[in-house]
Design a protein around this motif. Structure first.
Motif, mmCIF file in Angstrom:
data_model
loop_
_atom_site.group_PDB
_atom_site.id
_atom_site.type_symbol
_atom_site.label_atom_id
_atom_site.label_comp_id
_atom_site.label_asym_id
_atom_site.label_seq_id
_atom_site.Cartn_x
_atom_site.Cartn_y
_atom_site.Cartn_z
ATOM 1 N N ASP A 23 0.823 -1.203 0.000
ATOM 2 C CA ASP A 23 0.000 0.000 0.000
ATOM 3 C C ASP A 23 0.862 1.260 0.000
ATOM 4 O OD1 ASP A 23 -2.265 -1.581 -0.010
ATOM 5 O OD2 ASP A 23 -2.695 -1.292 2.131
ATOM 6 N N ALA A 24 1.913 1.270 0.816
ATOM 7 C CA ALA A 24 2.804 2.434 0.867
ATOM 8 C C ALA A 24 3.520 2.631 -0.466
ATOM 9 C CB ALA A 24 3.820 2.272 1.998
ATOM 10 N N ALA A 25 3.906 1.527 -1.117
ATOM 11 C CA ALA A 25 4.635 1.606 -2.386
ATOM 12 C C ALA A 25 3.804 2.253 -3.490
ATOM 13 C CB ALA A 25 5.104 0.218 -2.812
ATOM 14 N N LYS A 26 2.504 2.291 -3.332
ATOM 15 C CA LYS A 26 1.630 2.940 -4.319
ATOM 16 C C LYS A 26 1.797 4.457 -4.307
ATOM 17 C CE LYS A 26 -1.843 -0.696 -4.000
ATOM 18 N NZ LYS A 26 -3.173 -1.042 -3.496
ATOM 19 N N HIS A 27 2.409 4.992 -3.252
ATOM 20 C CA HIS A 27 2.555 6.436 -3.104
ATOM 21 C C HIS A 27 3.838 6.984 -3.728
ATOM 22 C CE1 HIS A 27 -0.551 5.565 -0.123
ATOM 23 N NE2 HIS A 27 -0.940 6.806 -0.340
ATOM 24 N N GLY A 28 4.683 6.114 -4.245
ATOM 25 C CA GLY A 28 5.911 6.587 -4.873
ATOM 26 C C GLY A 28 7.040 5.609 -4.672
ATOM 27 N N PRO A 29 8.205 5.927 -5.230
ATOM 28 C CA PRO A 29 9.346 5.020 -5.126
ATOM 29 C C PRO A 29 9.924 4.995 -3.705
ATOM 30 C CG PRO A 29 10.012 7.057 -6.180
ATOM 31 C CD PRO A 29 8.518 7.128 -6.010
ATOM 32 N N LEU A 30 10.601 3.909 -3.394
ATOM 33 C CA LEU A 30 11.292 3.787 -2.114
ATOM 34 C C LEU A 30 12.386 4.844 -2.045
ATOM 35 C CD1 LEU A 30 11.823 2.251 0.544
ATOM 36 C CD2 LEU A 30 13.329 0.730 -0.771
ATOM 37 N N GLN A 31 12.379 5.629 -0.983
ATOM 38 C CA GLN A 31 13.388 6.674 -0.798
ATOM 39 C C GLN A 31 14.637 6.070 -0.151
ATOM 40 O OE1 GLN A 31 12.591 9.969 -1.887
ATOM 41 N NE2 GLN A 31 10.969 8.698 -2.749
ATOM 42 N N THR A 32 15.782 6.610 -0.500
ATOM 43 C CA THR A 32 17.039 6.174 0.090
ATOM 44 C C THR A 32 17.920 7.399 0.296
ATOM 45 O OG1 THR A 32 18.865 4.575 -0.085
ATOM 46 C CG2 THR A 32 18.186 5.691 -2.124
ATOM 47 N N LEU A 33 18.791 7.343 1.274
ATOM 48 C CA LEU A 33 19.703 8.458 1.497
ATOM 49 C C LEU A 33 20.663 8.578 0.323
ATOM 50 C CD1 LEU A 33 20.677 7.870 5.240
ATOM 51 C CD2 LEU A 33 18.950 9.442 4.326
ATOM 52 N N THR A 34 21.019 9.794 -0.008
ATOM 53 C CA THR A 34 21.991 10.020 -1.076
ATOM 54 C C THR A 34 23.397 9.774 -0.547
ATOM 55 O OG1 THR A 34 22.294 12.356 -0.524
ATOM 56 C CG2 THR A 34 20.506 11.805 -2.082
ATOM 57 N N GLU A 35 24.344 9.645 -1.455
ATOM 58 C CA GLU A 35 25.745 9.487 -1.045
ATOM 59 C C GLU A 35 26.185 10.685 -0.211
ATOM 60 O OE1 GLU A 35 28.441 8.540 -4.186
ATOM 61 O OE2 GLU A 35 27.355 6.722 -4.730
ATOM 62 N N ARG A 36 25.747 11.874 -0.593
ATOM 63 C CA ARG A 36 26.101 13.085 0.153
ATOM 64 C C ARG A 36 25.540 13.036 1.571
ATOM 65 N NH1 ARG A 36 23.173 18.386 -0.484
ATOM 66 N NH2 ARG A 36 24.233 19.714 0.984
ATOM 67 N N GLU A 37 24.266 12.623 1.717
ATOM 68 C CA GLU A 37 23.649 12.575 3.038
ATOM 69 C C GLU A 37 24.348 11.591 3.962
ATOM 70 O OE1 GLU A 37 18.986 13.646 2.181
ATOM 71 O OE2 GLU A 37 19.715 11.659 1.614
ATOM 72 N N ARG A 38 24.744 10.457 3.430
ATOM 73 C CA ARG A 38 25.410 9.466 4.286
ATOM 74 C C ARG A 38 26.920 9.611 4.281
ATOM 75 N NH1 ARG A 38 26.851 4.978 1.101
ATOM 76 N NH2 ARG A 38 25.791 4.955 -0.900
ATOM 77 N N GLU A 39 27.401 10.712 3.661
ATOM 78 C CA GLU A 39 28.826 11.032 3.638
ATOM 79 C C GLU A 39 29.652 9.839 3.154
ATOM 80 O OE1 GLU A 39 29.862 12.581 7.499
ATOM 81 O OE2 GLU A 39 28.562 14.321 7.241
ATOM 82 N N ALA A 40 29.264 9.324 1.995
ATOM 83 C CA ALA A 40 29.884 8.117 1.453
ATOM 84 C C ALA A 40 31.391 8.250 1.254
ATOM 85 C CB ALA A 40 29.219 7.734 0.128
ATOM 86 N N ASN A 41 31.866 9.436 0.950
ATOM 87 C CA ASN A 41 33.300 9.625 0.726
ATOM 88 C C ASN A 41 34.095 9.782 2.013
ATOM 89 O OD1 ASN A 41 32.935 9.496 -2.047
ATOM 90 N ND2 ASN A 41 32.563 11.696 -2.201
ATOM 91 N N ALA A 42 33.415 10.066 3.119
ATOM 92 C CA ALA A 42 34.106 10.313 4.384
ATOM 93 C C ALA A 42 33.880 9.224 5.421
ATOM 94 C CB ALA A 42 33.659 11.661 4.953
ATOM 95 N N GLN A 43 32.809 8.461 5.282
ATOM 96 C CA GLN A 43 32.449 7.449 6.272
ATOM 97 C C GLN A 43 32.777 6.049 5.763
ATOM 98 O OE1 GLN A 43 30.893 7.822 9.335
ATOM 99 N NE2 GLN A 43 31.038 10.034 9.146
#
Length: 105
Positions: A23-43
């Motif tokens: 039911d929730a998936a009908k409201h749009g795509p699954l959201q995920t954190l961006t590389e910037r938000e999770r500090e992929a280059n630093a963490q």
């Protein structure tokens, strides 16, 4: 042997959980954190082998609709968790903030 009603209750709970995700998936795509938000280059990222993956409850968002899911934590950083969960035969993976995740006891 377990109670037959306990099996039925667990199956009913699983169907309800899956339906909430569908039911929730009908409201749009699954959201995920961006590389910037999770500090992929630093963490640094910890990737858990199958036997070290823990069961968790996590809040995820499909478009604007949020839903709490039963998932497995498959990777993490100091800030975020990479989780995987299934519903209605489909596997979903996303990154969420660490405080959106609660370890199952």
């Amino acid at each position: 042997m377990g109670r037959p009603s306990a099996f039925r209750e667990a199956a009913t709970e699983k169907r309800m959980h899956d339906q909430a995700i569908v039911d929730a998936a009908k409201h749009g795509p699954l959201q995920t954190l961006t590389e910037r938000e999770r500090e992929a280059n630093a963490q640094p990222i910890t990737i858990y082998p199958w036997d070290a993956q823990r069961r968790v409850r996590a809040w995820v968002r499909f478009g604007p609709q949020s839903v709490r899911v039963d998932a497995r934590i498959i990777r993490s950083t100091a800030l975020a968790a990479g989780i995987e969960f299934k519903a209605a035969g489909q596997t979903y993976r996303c990154w969420v903030w660490g405080n959106a995740v609660q370890l199952d006891e």
